[in-house]
Enzyme design. Structure first.
Site, mmCIF file in Angstrom:
data_model
loop_
_atom_site.group_PDB
_atom_site.id
_atom_site.type_symbol
_atom_site.label_atom_id
_atom_site.label_comp_id
_atom_site.label_asym_id
_atom_site.label_seq_id
_atom_site.Cartn_x
_atom_site.Cartn_y
_atom_site.Cartn_z
ATOM 1 N N ASP A 2 -8.092 -5.167 0.305
ATOM 2 C CA ASP A 2 -8.613 -5.924 -0.840
ATOM 3 C C ASP A 2 -8.305 -7.409 -0.755
ATOM 4 O O ASP A 2 -8.924 -8.213 -1.446
ATOM 5 C CB ASP A 2 -8.014 -5.387 -2.148
ATOM 6 C CG ASP A 2 -8.479 -3.978 -2.397
ATOM 7 O OD1 ASP A 2 -9.669 -3.717 -2.185
ATOM 8 O OD2 ASP A 2 -7.646 -3.143 -2.784
ATOM 9 N N HIS A 49 0.861 -1.182 0.000
ATOM 10 C CA HIS A 49 0.000 0.000 0.000
ATOM 11 C C HIS A 49 0.894 1.227 0.000
ATOM 12 O O HIS A 49 1.958 1.205 0.621
ATOM 13 C CB HIS A 49 -0.897 -0.008 1.258
ATOM 14 C CG HIS A 49 -2.027 0.953 1.181
ATOM 15 N ND1 HIS A 49 -1.886 2.282 1.491
ATOM 16 C CD2 HIS A 49 -3.320 0.780 0.805
ATOM 17 C CE1 HIS A 49 -3.045 2.882 1.311
ATOM 18 N NE2 HIS A 49 -3.929 1.995 0.892
HETATM 19 N N1 ACO Z 1 4.192 -7.673 -4.905
HETATM 20 C C1 ACO Z 1 5.517 -7.700 -5.068
HETATM 21 N N2 ACO Z 1 6.306 -6.607 -4.928
HETATM 22 C C2 ACO Z 1 5.709 -5.448 -4.585
HETATM 23 C C3 ACO Z 1 4.323 -5.359 -4.369
HETATM 24 C C4 ACO Z 1 3.549 -6.530 -4.540
HETATM 25 N N3 ACO Z 1 2.245 -6.508 -4.347
HETATM 26 N N4 ACO Z 1 4.002 -4.087 -4.036
HETATM 27 C C5 ACO Z 1 5.149 -3.394 -4.039
HETATM 28 N N5 ACO Z 1 6.193 -4.210 -4.360
HETATM 29 C C6 ACO Z 1 7.602 -3.824 -4.411
HETATM 30 C C7 ACO Z 1 7.886 -2.950 -5.629
HETATM 31 O O1 ACO Z 1 8.277 -3.723 -6.749
HETATM 32 C C8 ACO Z 1 8.975 -2.066 -5.123
HETATM 33 O O2 ACO Z 1 10.188 -2.782 -5.198
HETATM 34 P P1 ACO Z 1 11.609 -2.031 -5.445
HETATM 35 O O3 ACO Z 1 11.797 -1.141 -4.236
HETATM 36 O O4 ACO Z 1 12.617 -3.148 -5.498
HETATM 37 O O5 ACO Z 1 11.470 -1.260 -6.718
HETATM 38 C C9 ACO Z 1 8.657 -1.854 -3.638
HETATM 39 O O6 ACO Z 1 7.874 -2.996 -3.271
HETATM 40 C C10 ACO Z 1 7.856 -0.586 -3.346
HETATM 41 O O7 ACO Z 1 6.692 -0.583 -4.145
HETATM 42 P P2 ACO Z 1 6.149 0.700 -4.961
HETATM 43 O O8 ACO Z 1 5.471 0.222 -6.198
HETATM 44 O O9 ACO Z 1 7.233 1.705 -5.111
HETATM 45 O O10 ACO Z 1 5.073 1.261 -3.936
HETATM 46 P P3 ACO Z 1 3.845 2.185 -4.287
HETATM 47 O O11 ACO Z 1 3.519 2.902 -3.044
HETATM 48 O O12 ACO Z 1 4.077 3.003 -5.496
HETATM 49 O O13 ACO Z 1 2.720 1.111 -4.673
HETATM 50 C C11 ACO Z 1 0.808 -0.302 -4.596
HETATM 51 C C12 ACO Z 1 1.692 0.713 -3.837
HETATM 52 C C13 ACO Z 1 0.368 0.283 -5.964
HETATM 53 C C14 ACO Z 1 -0.464 -0.562 -3.773
HETATM 54 C C15 ACO Z 1 1.619 -1.624 -4.787
HETATM 55 O O14 ACO Z 1 1.998 -2.138 -3.536
HETATM 56 C C16 ACO Z 1 0.839 -2.671 -5.589
HETATM 57 O O15 ACO Z 1 0.848 -2.617 -6.814
HETATM 58 N N6 ACO Z 1 0.160 -3.637 -4.884
HETATM 59 C C17 ACO Z 1 -0.680 -4.632 -5.551
HETATM 60 C C18 ACO Z 1 -2.008 -4.004 -5.990
HETATM 61 C C19 ACO Z 1 -2.956 -3.751 -4.839
HETATM 62 O O16 ACO Z 1 -3.164 -4.616 -3.988
HETATM 63 N N7 ACO Z 1 -3.556 -2.536 -4.826
HETATM 64 C C20 ACO Z 1 -4.544 -2.176 -3.783
HETATM 65 C C21 ACO Z 1 -4.108 -0.965 -3.033
HETATM 66 S S1 ACO Z 1 -5.194 -0.679 -1.678
HETATM 67 C C22 ACO Z 1 -6.524 0.150 -2.274
HETATM 68 O O17 ACO Z 1 -6.529 0.798 -3.283
HETATM 69 C C23 ACO Z 1 -7.749 0.070 -1.448
#
Ligand code: ACO
Length: 445
Positions: free
Chosen positions: A368, A310
């Site tokens: 979620d 998140h």
């Molecule tokens: N699985 C594997 N790796 C992940 C995941 C995941 N679900 N989420 C983040 N990471 C990793 C990224 O690859 C990144 O790695 P790096 O540092 O080596 O580049 C690191 O963790 C940080 O992630 P970011 O993408 O920079 O974090 P951001 O805050 O931009 O993204 C997000 C948050 C979009 C929610 C992301 O965690 C994601 O895509 N999760 C899956 C989708 C999801 O469940 N969305 C629901 C959000 S809650 C809502 O809207 C109610």
């Protein structure tokens, strides 16, 4: 020097100038640098794609501490609200700032109950959609169209009209959502019933048919009510910021909420609960979990573990804990023993929470992760998941919109940019331009 007690100094190495940046204190949470006058005084903009370090407004509605996993509405902890309150009360709390007295609660409930029908003429709008259209596509269209029907609540400068518009939106969203579903499957619409609670009424409009009696299951209605509470507001997320930005130009509230619905539809936001179920089904069995976890860690693979991570929470999402408990209650009520998706979800959670990669990046299950299991078990079709999110979030959208309109320092939202395109150049006659078509280069790489 500014009057504030605390300020930061920005020093320009090139010309030796310095600028005092005042610091604003919130009730709780990090201090905020007030850069309102920075451009006027220094000629500088700030750059913050995705608003990761920018507070776009002052708000009294919701507080989140992502490190600690805290979510509070108007000071009340989300867990306490989910366990003791109901969605109507939470709507009142978000809109008005406090929990209602018995009299106010009754008045509010009446106001919502008496606005649940939609203008009959709107039925023709539904008929214009292709059968099988995604219900979120229908929601964007129908909610936007409300402004063509309720002219007596579009004057944003009239507090009474603002209130009526807010009531209408909260009241009509379940009706509009359930009708989108009925239309997509070719069943007759079911009209709202005043003797039912908000959540019971929604389930009735979704699942009743004229040919037989339908009795709403109280446990399931309670679970839906919790789902609505847990999704009711989440401070300045993408869809709420969209509502505020659209509303900052004084656009009418129905148009603003339609904009919020469009933003929520994206899979990185409200569409994730749909993606979780698809992912759990794809994993298929517990012995495949490790393979998918490894895939999600592979930098060369775009796959991410849906329902994990998140932008704000770097701890267990407090809403996920409530959803997990509710998932068990729903499966027990429906006598679903050994649900394969829940079993995979529980095992996946256990493995991911102990995995170095997920620990180091602070990736925890979000709301979620469990909500999809509940909705699926109740027979809500997957493409309706985000519609349910939109119904709950409408309470937050209208509260945030109202707060913005009533803020004495309200300004039209108008971010600036760091321009990185061509500098000035002279017009080039056609015969002197490059031979390779720009159109081809851009679209047929
Ligand atoms: N699985 C594997 N790796 C992940 C995941 C995941 N679900 N989420 C983040 N990471 C990793 C990224 O690859 C990144 O790695 P790096 O540092 O080596 O580049 C690191 O963790 C940080 O992630 P970011 O993408 O920079 O974090 P951001 O805050 O931009 O993204 C997000 C948050 C979009 C929610 C992301 O965690 C994601 O895509 N999760 C899956 C989708 C999801 O469940 N969305 C629901 C959000 S809650 C809502 O809207 C109610």
């Amino acid at each position: 020097m500014p009057d504030n007690k605390k300020f930061y100094t920005l020093f320009d190495n090139e010309n030796g100038n310095s600028y005092e940046i005042p610091v604003l204190d919130g009730t709780v949470g990090p201090d905020v640098l007030d850069i309102t006058n920075l451009y006027k005084e220094s000629g500088l903009f700030t750059y913050d794609p995705g608003f990761t370090s920018t507070a776009s407004c002052k708000s009294k509605i919701t507080y989140i501490d992502g490190e600690q996993g805290i979510l509070r509405h108007r000071g009340y902890d989300i867990k306490e609200l989910a366990e003791n309150s109901n969605f109507m009360e939470v709507c009142y709390l978000l809109l008005h700032g406090d929990l209602p007295s018995t009299e106010d609660q009754n008045k509010f409930r009446d106001a919502i109950t008496n606005h649940t029908m939609i203008n009959e003429q709107l039925m023709f709008l539904y008929r214009g959609f292709k059968r099988g259209a995604h219900p979120m596509a229908i929601m964007v269209g129908v909610v936007g169209a409300l402004s063509a029907f309720y002219h007596d609540s579009t004057d944003i400068n009239d507090p009474n009209q603002r209130m009526i518009a807010s009531h209408r939106l909260i009241a009509k969203m379940p009706t509009i959502g359930a009708m989108a579903y009925k239309y997509s499957i070719g069943q007759p619409y079911v009209y709202p019933k005043n003797e039912l609670t908000y959540s019971e009424n929604f389930l009735n409009m979704m699942f009743a048919v004229p040919t037989q009696k339908y009795k709403v299951n109280k446990v399931l209605a309670k679970a839906i009510d919790k789902f609505f509470i847990l999704h009711s507001d989440h401070e300045q997320n993408a869809s709420t910021s969209t509502v505020r930005l659209a509303g900052s130009s004084n656009a009418n509230p129905f148009a603003c909420i339609a904009a919020g619905i469009a933003s929520l539809w994206g899979p990185a936001h409200g569409g994730a609960n749909e993606a979780v179920i698809k992912m759990l089904s794809k994993i298929g069995s517990k012995d495949k979990i490790n393979e998918f976890i490894e895939k999600s860690k592979d930098k060369n693979d775009p796959f991410r573990l849906m329902g994990f991570g998140h932008r704000v929470y770097k701890n267990y999402d407090p809403r996920a804990a409530v959803m997990k408990k509710t998932a068990h209650e729903v499966l027990e009520e429906l006598n679903i023993k050994n649900d394969p998706l829940l079993e995979i979800a529980l095992e996946l959670e256990k493995i991911a929470l102990n995995d170095e990669y997920f620990i180091e990046k602070k990736l925890y299950p979000n709301v979620d992760f469990y909500s999809g299991i509940i909705l699926k078990a109740m027979g809500i079709p997957i493409n309706m998941f985000t519609v349910l999110f939109a119904i709950g979030r409408t309470a937050g959208w209208v509260s945030q919109w109202k707060e913005m309109i009533e803020d004495p320092i309200k300004k039209i939202g108008r971010p600036r940019q760091l321009y990185i395109g061509e500098n000035t150049r002279s017009y080039k006659p056609e015969e002197k331009r490059e031979k390779i078509s720009l159109f081809k280069r851009l679209w047929f790489k």
